[in-house]
Design a protein around this motif. Structure first.
Motif, PDB file in Angstrom:
ATOM      1  N   SER A 117       0.843  -1.207   0.000  1.00  0.00           N
ATOM      2  CA  SER A 117       0.000   0.000   0.000  1.00  0.00           C
ATOM      3  C   SER A 117       0.871   1.247   0.000  1.00  0.00           C
ATOM      4  O   SER A 117       1.935   1.277   0.641  1.00  0.00           O
ATOM      5  N   ILE A 118       0.420   2.290  -0.675  1.00  0.00           N
ATOM      6  CA  ILE A 118       1.135   3.563  -0.641  1.00  0.00           C
ATOM      7  C   ILE A 118       1.116   4.155   0.758  1.00  0.00           C
ATOM      8  O   ILE A 118       1.963   5.012   1.093  1.00  0.00           O
ATOM      9  N   LYS A 119       0.203   3.705   1.616  1.00  0.00           N
ATOM     10  CA  LYS A 119       0.150   4.203   2.989  1.00  0.00           C
ATOM     11  C   LYS A 119       1.437   3.884   3.753  1.00  0.00           C
ATOM     12  O   LYS A 119       1.717   4.503   4.781  1.00  0.00           O
ATOM     13  N   VAL A 120       2.222   2.942   3.258  1.00  0.00           N
ATOM     14  CA  VAL A 120       3.535   2.673   3.847  1.00  0.00           C
ATOM     15  C   VAL A 120       4.410   3.924   3.779  1.00  0.00           C
ATOM     16  O   VAL A 120       5.237   4.175   4.659  1.00  0.00           O
ATOM     17  N   MET A 121       4.201   4.753   2.752  1.00  0.00           N
ATOM     18  CA  MET A 121       5.013   5.961   2.579  1.00  0.00           C
ATOM     19  C   MET A 121       4.552   7.096   3.484  1.00  0.00           C
ATOM     20  O   MET A 121       5.311   8.042   3.742  1.00  0.00           O
ATOM     21  N   ASN A 138       7.110   5.971   5.954  1.00  0.00           N
ATOM     22  CA  ASN A 138       6.612   6.574   7.188  1.00  0.00           C
ATOM     23  C   ASN A 138       5.211   6.038   7.488  1.00  0.00           C
ATOM     24  O   ASN A 138       4.231   6.794   7.451  1.00  0.00           O
ATOM     25  N   PRO A 139       5.080   4.740   7.787  1.00  0.00           N
ATOM     26  CA  PRO A 139       3.744   4.171   8.050  1.00  0.00           C
ATOM     27  C   PRO A 139       3.155   4.751   9.322  1.00  0.00           C
ATOM     28  O   PRO A 139       3.756   4.675  10.386  1.00  0.00           O
ATOM     29  N   ALA A 140       1.938   5.313   9.208  1.00  0.00           N
ATOM     30  CA  ALA A 140       1.394   6.088  10.320  1.00  0.00           C
ATOM     31  C   ALA A 140       0.279   5.394  11.079  1.00  0.00           C
ATOM     32  O   ALA A 140      -0.098   5.846  12.156  1.00  0.00           O
ATOM     33  N   ASP A 141      -0.289   4.318  10.538  1.00  0.00           N
ATOM     34  CA  ASP A 141      -1.375   3.644  11.247  1.00  0.00           C
ATOM     35  C   ASP A 141      -1.125   2.132  11.254  1.00  0.00           C
ATOM     36  O   ASP A 141      -0.193   1.642  10.599  1.00  0.00           O
ATOM     37  N   PRO A 142      -1.915   1.376  12.015  1.00  0.00           N
ATOM     38  CA  PRO A 142      -1.663  -0.069  12.131  1.00  0.00           C
ATOM     39  C   PRO A 142      -1.664  -0.810  10.797  1.00  0.00           C
ATOM     40  O   PRO A 142      -0.859  -1.721  10.592  1.00  0.00           O
ATOM     41  N   TYR A 143      -2.570  -0.435   9.904  1.00  0.00           N
ATOM     42  CA  TYR A 143      -2.617  -1.090   8.591  1.00  0.00           C
ATOM     43  C   TYR A 143      -1.296  -0.884   7.846  1.00  0.00           C
ATOM     44  O   TYR A 143      -0.679  -1.850   7.361  1.00  0.00           O
ATOM     45  N   GLU A 151       6.691  -6.179   4.155  1.00  0.00           N
ATOM     46  CA  GLU A 151       7.685  -5.859   3.135  1.00  0.00           C
ATOM     47  C   GLU A 151       9.094  -6.164   3.635  1.00  0.00           C
ATOM     48  O   GLU A 151       9.899  -6.786   2.919  1.00  0.00           O
ATOM     49  N   GLN A 152       9.392  -5.719   4.838  1.00  0.00           N
ATOM     50  CA  GLN A 152      10.729  -5.931   5.383  1.00  0.00           C
ATOM     51  C   GLN A 152      11.033  -7.418   5.525  1.00  0.00           C
ATOM     52  O   GLN A 152      12.143  -7.879   5.228  1.00  0.00           O
ATOM     53  N   GLY A 153      10.041  -8.180   5.997  1.00  0.00           N
ATOM     54  CA  GLY A 153      10.227  -9.623   6.127  1.00  0.00           C
ATOM     55  C   GLY A 153      10.434 -10.302   4.790  1.00  0.00           C
ATOM     56  O   GLY A 153      11.253 -11.222   4.657  1.00  0.00           O
ATOM     57  N   LEU A 154       9.696  -9.866   3.780  1.00  0.00           N
ATOM     58  CA  LEU A 154       9.832 -10.454   2.443  1.00  0.00           C
ATOM     59  C   LEU A 154      11.217 -10.182   1.861  1.00  0.00           C
ATOM     60  O   LEU A 154      11.836 -11.079   1.258  1.00  0.00           O
TER      61      LEU A 154
END
Length: 318
Positions: A117-121, A138-143, A151-154
């Protein structure tokens, strides 16, 4: 894509997954396996009806497959009533994703495509600068946090194994069969209610469903996609007023928009607990997809007005 490929799609009956599966089956060179909690609706595909969890054993399903496209997710909700939203999002979006990816790597899957999701930014552009893939997330919410952790795990799994990972970060996706906020906007515009957005001069990147499917298809085999993070959009930004006008026109109506000071809209949003909704309607969220287009030699093939029209017609025909 000339040769036959064995592809697994999760979330096969979701908004994105179902359209993606239909497209891949029409291509004629994909041996498709679909995963979802519902019974199969794709006669030409092998289907596995399962409830994905952090411990689901899918090793037999993943054996001899070339590509996994993971669209299943716990989606973002404006009002989340879970006691611990972060834990719920992590369970589905992080733990399920990484369980599936580890099993895919062990089974010899060549490439794992993850719909993030772009919300990751972040929630909005800072200082008017569009999001770029080389910026710090800059992920700002739980989702968003759960997606970023996935992403980091992948990427860690890709470093430890021979499986390639492709991450796609889309903004709001629209198209035929759309639900949630976009569906509500279609219905709202049909009611011909005056709306206070004529003075909102913002700019937002959206993504038509067929453009997303085109991008995913390019990522299935393109060698340059390996272990990359791609931002996605239509490469055609719209203001909220423009979007509402397009929706109204597609439904045979005229957008009834009245000028209202944006600062006052934001103030009313804070007063009535609708700050997040007003921020999305009035704020900027622009995405620079030039690196995506350059690396994959790809451009979004579908124009917003055509896809918006299809979505509106489909919704009004229900």
């Amino acid at each position: 894509m000339a040769k036959q490929l064995s592809v697994v799609v999760t979330g096969a009956h979701g908004f994105v997954g179902s359209a993606l599966c239909e497209h891949l089956l029409r291509s004629g060179h994909i041996n498709l396996t679909t995963l979802s909690r519902r019974q199969s609706g794709f006669q030409q595909a092998q289907h596995v009806q399962t409830e994905l969890s952090a411990s689901t054993d899918l090793s037999a399903v993943l054996h001899s497959k070339d590509v996994v496209i993971h669209t299943a997710a716990r989606v973002h909700m404006m009002q989340d009533n879970a006691a611990d939203p972060l834990a719920e999002f992590r369970l589905m979006n992080t733990q399920v994703t990484l369980n599936l990816a580890r099993q895919a790597a062990t089974a010899g899957v060549r490439r794992f495509i993850f719909l993030s999701s772009i919300k990751v930014m972040g929630e909005a552009n800072l200082a008017g600068v569009p999001f770029r893939s080389d910026q710090t997330p800059n992920p700002a919410d739980p989702y968003a946090q759960s997606k970023y952790e996935a992403e980091q795990g992948l990427l860690q799994i890709s470093r430890e194994t021979e499986m390639e990972v492709v991450i796609i970060r889309p903004p709001l996706i629209y198209g035929e069969g759309v639900k949630a906020n976009f569906q509500q906007l279609i219905r709202l515009m049909q009611k011909q209610i005056p709306l206070p957005f004529k003075a909102v001069n913002n700019s937002r990147s959206l993504l038509a469903l067929p453009n997303l499917i085109s991008l995913i298809e390019r990522c299935i085999e393109h060698p340059a996609a390996a272990n990359q993070v791609f931002l996605a959009s239509d490469n055609h930004d719209l203001s909220t007023a423009d979007l509402m006008a397009m929706i109204a026109t597609a439904g045979g109506k005229k957008a009834w928009l009245i000028p209202f000071p944006p600062a006052l809209l934001h103030g009313l949003g804070r007063m009535f607990g609708k700050k997040a909704a007003i921020d999305r309607l009035c704020g900027d969220l622009r995405i620079d997809i030039s690196p995506t287009m350059a690396l994959l030699q790809w451009q979004p093939p579908f124009k917003p007005q055509a896809v918006i029209s299809q979505a509106v017609v489909a919704e009004l025909s229900k």
